[in-house]
Design a protein around this motif. Sequence first.
Motif, PDB file in Angstrom:
ATOM      1  N   ARG A 273      27.934  68.161  42.534  1.00 38.16           N
ATOM      2  CA  ARG A 273      28.870  68.796  43.460  1.00 38.16           C
ATOM      3  C   ARG A 273      29.397  70.136  42.934  1.00 38.16           C
ATOM      4  NH1 ARG A 273      30.489  65.333  47.659  1.00 38.16           N
ATOM      5  NH2 ARG A 273      29.768  63.186  47.367  1.00 38.16           N
ATOM      6  N   GLN A 274      29.721  70.198  41.658  1.00 42.32           N
ATOM      7  CA  GLN A 274      30.235  71.439  41.096  1.00 42.32           C
ATOM      8  C   GLN A 274      29.152  72.514  41.095  1.00 42.32           C
ATOM      9  OE1 GLN A 274      33.214  72.357  40.487  1.00 42.32           O
ATOM     10  NE2 GLN A 274      32.673  74.360  39.649  1.00 42.32           N
ATOM     11  N   ARG A 275      27.935  72.130  40.758  1.00 41.46           N
ATOM     12  CA  ARG A 275      26.829  73.087  40.772  1.00 41.46           C
ATOM     13  C   ARG A 275      26.572  73.596  42.185  1.00 41.46           C
ATOM     14  NH1 ARG A 275      22.115  70.536  37.688  1.00 41.46           N
ATOM     15  NH2 ARG A 275      23.630  70.778  35.996  1.00 41.46           N
ATOM     16  N   ARG A 276      26.696  72.700  43.152  1.00 42.10           N
ATOM     17  CA  ARG A 276      26.512  73.096  44.548  1.00 42.10           C
ATOM     18  C   ARG A 276      27.556  74.125  44.962  1.00 42.10           C
ATOM     19  NH1 ARG A 276      28.296  71.079  49.794  1.00 42.10           N
ATOM     20  NH2 ARG A 276      26.630  71.339  51.345  1.00 42.10           N
ATOM     21  N   ARG A 277      28.799  73.933  44.553  1.00 44.68           N
ATOM     22  CA  ARG A 277      29.852  74.893  44.888  1.00 44.68           C
ATOM     23  C   ARG A 277      29.547  76.262  44.282  1.00 44.68           C
ATOM     24  NH1 ARG A 277      33.009  70.255  43.260  1.00 44.68           N
ATOM     25  NH2 ARG A 277      33.721  69.136  45.121  1.00 44.68           N
ATOM     26  N   ILE A 278      29.071  76.258  43.043  1.00 41.10           N
ATOM     27  CA  ILE A 278      28.757  77.526  42.377  1.00 41.10           C
ATOM     28  C   ILE A 278      27.608  78.233  43.086  1.00 41.10           C
ATOM     29  CG2 ILE A 278      27.839  78.533  40.254  1.00 41.10           C
ATOM     30  CD1 ILE A 278      29.361  76.313  38.725  1.00 41.10           C
ATOM     31  N   VAL A 279      26.566  77.480  43.422  1.00 40.85           N
ATOM     32  CA  VAL A 279      25.395  78.057  44.101  1.00 40.85           C
ATOM     33  C   VAL A 279      25.799  78.648  45.450  1.00 40.85           C
ATOM     34  CG1 VAL A 279      23.264  77.418  45.317  1.00 40.85           C
ATOM     35  CG2 VAL A 279      23.617  76.718  42.944  1.00 40.85           C
ATOM     36  N   ARG A 280      26.644  77.943  46.190  1.00 38.70           N
ATOM     37  CA  ARG A 280      27.057  78.441  47.494  1.00 38.70           C
ATOM     38  C   ARG A 280      28.005  79.633  47.353  1.00 38.70           C
ATOM     39  NH1 ARG A 280      25.278  75.547  51.539  1.00 38.70           N
ATOM     40  NH2 ARG A 280      26.840  76.195  53.061  1.00 38.70           N
ATOM     41  N   ASP A 281      28.823  79.650  46.332  1.00 41.81           N
ATOM     42  CA  ASP A 281      29.661  80.821  46.063  1.00 41.81           C
ATOM     43  C   ASP A 281      28.797  82.055  45.799  1.00 41.81           C
ATOM     44  OD1 ASP A 281      32.271  80.009  46.427  1.00 41.81           O
ATOM     45  OD2 ASP A 281      32.602  79.457  44.341  1.00 41.81           O
ATOM     46  N   ARG A 282      27.770  81.881  44.975  1.00 46.83           N
ATOM     47  CA  ARG A 282      26.892  82.998  44.643  1.00 46.83           C
ATOM     48  C   ARG A 282      26.112  83.473  45.862  1.00 46.83           C
ATOM     49  NH1 ARG A 282      24.595  80.510  38.905  1.00 46.83           N
ATOM     50  NH2 ARG A 282      26.454  81.019  37.637  1.00 46.83           N
ATOM     51  N   ALA A 283      25.657  82.524  46.674  1.00 53.25           N
ATOM     52  CA  ALA A 283      24.930  82.886  47.889  1.00 53.25           C
ATOM     53  C   ALA A 283      25.837  83.658  48.842  1.00 53.25           C
ATOM     54  CB  ALA A 283      24.395  81.629  48.577  1.00 53.25           C
ATOM     55  N   CYS A 284      27.077  83.227  48.947  1.00 55.56           N
ATOM     56  CA  CYS A 284      28.042  83.915  49.804  1.00 55.56           C
ATOM     57  C   CYS A 284      28.302  85.328  49.296  1.00 55.56           C
ATOM     58  CB  CYS A 284      29.334  83.120  49.869  1.00 55.56           C
ATOM     59  SG  CYS A 284      30.616  83.855  50.900  1.00 55.56           S
ATOM     60  N   ALA A 285      28.411  85.475  47.976  1.00 52.67           N
ATOM     61  CA  ALA A 285      28.677  86.788  47.395  1.00 52.67           C
ATOM     62  C   ALA A 285      27.524  87.752  47.649  1.00 52.67           C
ATOM     63  CB  ALA A 285      28.922  86.653  45.896  1.00 52.67           C
ATOM     64  N   ARG A 286      26.291  87.223  47.628  1.00 48.81           N
ATOM     65  CA  ARG A 286      25.120  88.098  47.813  1.00 48.81           C
ATOM     66  C   ARG A 286      24.899  88.481  49.270  1.00 48.81           C
ATOM     67  NH1 ARG A 286      22.643  84.543  44.063  1.00 48.81           N
ATOM     68  NH2 ARG A 286      21.778  83.392  45.821  1.00 48.81           N
ATOM     69  N   SER A 287      24.994  87.500  50.170  1.00 48.10           N
ATOM     70  CA  SER A 287      24.557  87.766  51.540  1.00 48.10           C
ATOM     71  C   SER A 287      25.638  87.575  52.604  1.00 48.10           C
ATOM     72  CB  SER A 287      23.390  86.844  51.892  1.00 48.10           C
ATOM     73  OG  SER A 287      23.821  85.495  51.918  1.00 48.10           O
ATOM     74  N   THR A 288      26.763  86.979  52.243  1.00 51.32           N
ATOM     75  CA  THR A 288      27.859  86.676  53.174  1.00 51.32           C
ATOM     76  C   THR A 288      27.361  85.954  54.432  1.00 51.32           C
ATOM     77  OG1 THR A 288      27.735  88.844  54.281  1.00 51.32           O
ATOM     78  CG2 THR A 288      29.205  88.648  52.376  1.00 51.32           C
ATOM     79  N   GLY A 289      26.318  85.136  54.278  1.00 53.39           N
ATOM     80  CA  GLY A 289      25.819  84.374  55.404  1.00 53.39           C
ATOM     81  C   GLY A 289      24.897  85.131  56.329  1.00 53.39           C
ATOM     82  N   ASP A 290      24.556  86.363  55.967  1.00 52.87           N
ATOM     83  CA  ASP A 290      23.640  87.157  56.787  1.00 52.87           C
ATOM     84  C   ASP A 290      22.234  87.173  56.204  1.00 52.87           C
ATOM     85  OD1 ASP A 290      25.467  87.875  58.752  1.00 52.87           O
ATOM     86  OD2 ASP A 290      26.229  89.568  57.586  1.00 52.87           O
ATOM     87  N   ASP A 291      21.908  86.151  55.428  1.00 56.13           N
ATOM     88  CA  ASP A 291      20.578  86.068  54.840  1.00 56.13           C
ATOM     89  C   ASP A 291      19.539  85.796  55.918  1.00 56.13           C
ATOM     90  OD1 ASP A 291      19.930  82.856  54.721  1.00 56.13           O
ATOM     91  OD2 ASP A 291      22.063  83.285  54.517  1.00 56.13           O
ATOM     92  N   PHE A 292      18.273  85.963  55.557  1.00 59.50           N
ATOM     93  CA  PHE A 292      17.163  85.859  56.497  1.00 59.50           C
ATOM     94  C   PHE A 292      17.137  84.527  57.232  1.00 59.50           C
ATOM     95  CE2 PHE A 292      12.625  84.628  57.103  1.00 59.50           C
ATOM     96  CZ  PHE A 292      12.329  85.510  58.123  1.00 59.50           C
ATOM     97  N   PHE A 293      17.177  83.420  56.499  1.00 59.24           N
ATOM     98  CA  PHE A 293      17.059  82.110  57.126  1.00 59.24           C
ATOM     99  C   PHE A 293      18.291  81.753  57.952  1.00 59.24           C
ATOM    100  CE2 PHE A 293      14.111  81.588  53.440  1.00 59.24           C
ATOM    101  CZ  PHE A 293      12.954  81.481  54.195  1.00 59.24           C
ATOM    102  N   SER A 294      19.471  82.093  57.462  1.00 57.16           N
ATOM    103  CA  SER A 294      20.689  81.798  58.214  1.00 57.16           C
ATOM    104  C   SER A 294      20.718  82.546  59.540  1.00 57.16           C
ATOM    105  CB  SER A 294      21.928  82.156  57.393  1.00 57.16           C
ATOM    106  OG  SER A 294      22.101  81.259  56.313  1.00 57.16           O
TER     107      SER A 294
END
Length: 293
Positions: A13-34
């Motif tokens: 769970r903690q690793r998942r939070r970190i991964v999603r934080d980093r993904a949010c920082a990079r793409s703010t949810g505007d990534d290709f697949f999203s």
Amino acid sequence: MTDTVNVPEVFDRQRRRIVRDRACARSTGDDFFSQIMVEEILERLDVVKRTFRRALIIGLPATRLGTELKSRGMKVVFADASARLARSVGGVICDDDRLPFADHSFDLIINIGSLDTINDLPGALVLIRRILLPDGLMLAALIGAESFSSLKSVMMEAEGDRVSAHIHPQIDVRTAGDLVARAGLTLPVADSDLLRLKYSSLRRLIADIRDVGGSNIMTGNLTAIRHNVLDEIQHSFRAQAGPDGKFAENVTILYLCAWAPHPDQPKPARRGSGQVSLTKTLSGKHEDGGSEN
């Protein structure tokens, strides 16, 4: 609380939070697949002949989805395991299988790219059923099984007898549909889109996976890719490129639709009969004189 107990913690769970934080920082949810998932979900929502008043959004594209739903007159609440995302939209920091909302709080719940990375998927779907108002709608999108098979094959070949997981496992469309039905949601529909993609850069492919939160979040020790293995992956990536110099990759996106139980809903057809279309399921029109809330 959910209806399931003693669920194994497959994902950290903690690793998942970190991964999603980093993904949010990079793409703010505007990534290709999203972006692809959001467009499809909004198209499906457009088919629904209903007025929704209070929506819950879970997933990295929360900002874009929230703006769209608010423009349609809805009050929107946000939730995600990413603290960065939740704080940016004034949402709730929580896991999908630990949603802290009261029963019958929303008439619409949308989950984008998140359900495939939770420990208790059956429990999360049960929670969605509970917090939906009767006849409320759930729409979800997630990356499904058999995705990134070419990349996985290249990585396994490069690692030889020291293979490690670098991309989390995914769920197939049949299993997803069965789980939705088992959770007590009605008129479930599960379907998928196959994306046939081409990449000229391994770095771009890996970035797309990371931007959607697809990094390895399995419990246990993480094994970094050794430099010599990475070189071998790069070599195989280039060797398997087509005449256009691009590497072919397939990605399956699953789409789920279901309703919270309501006595006016039509009875589900016999499994496999194909008598209920997606358009009818989404329309919100009930037989036997049922009303549209």
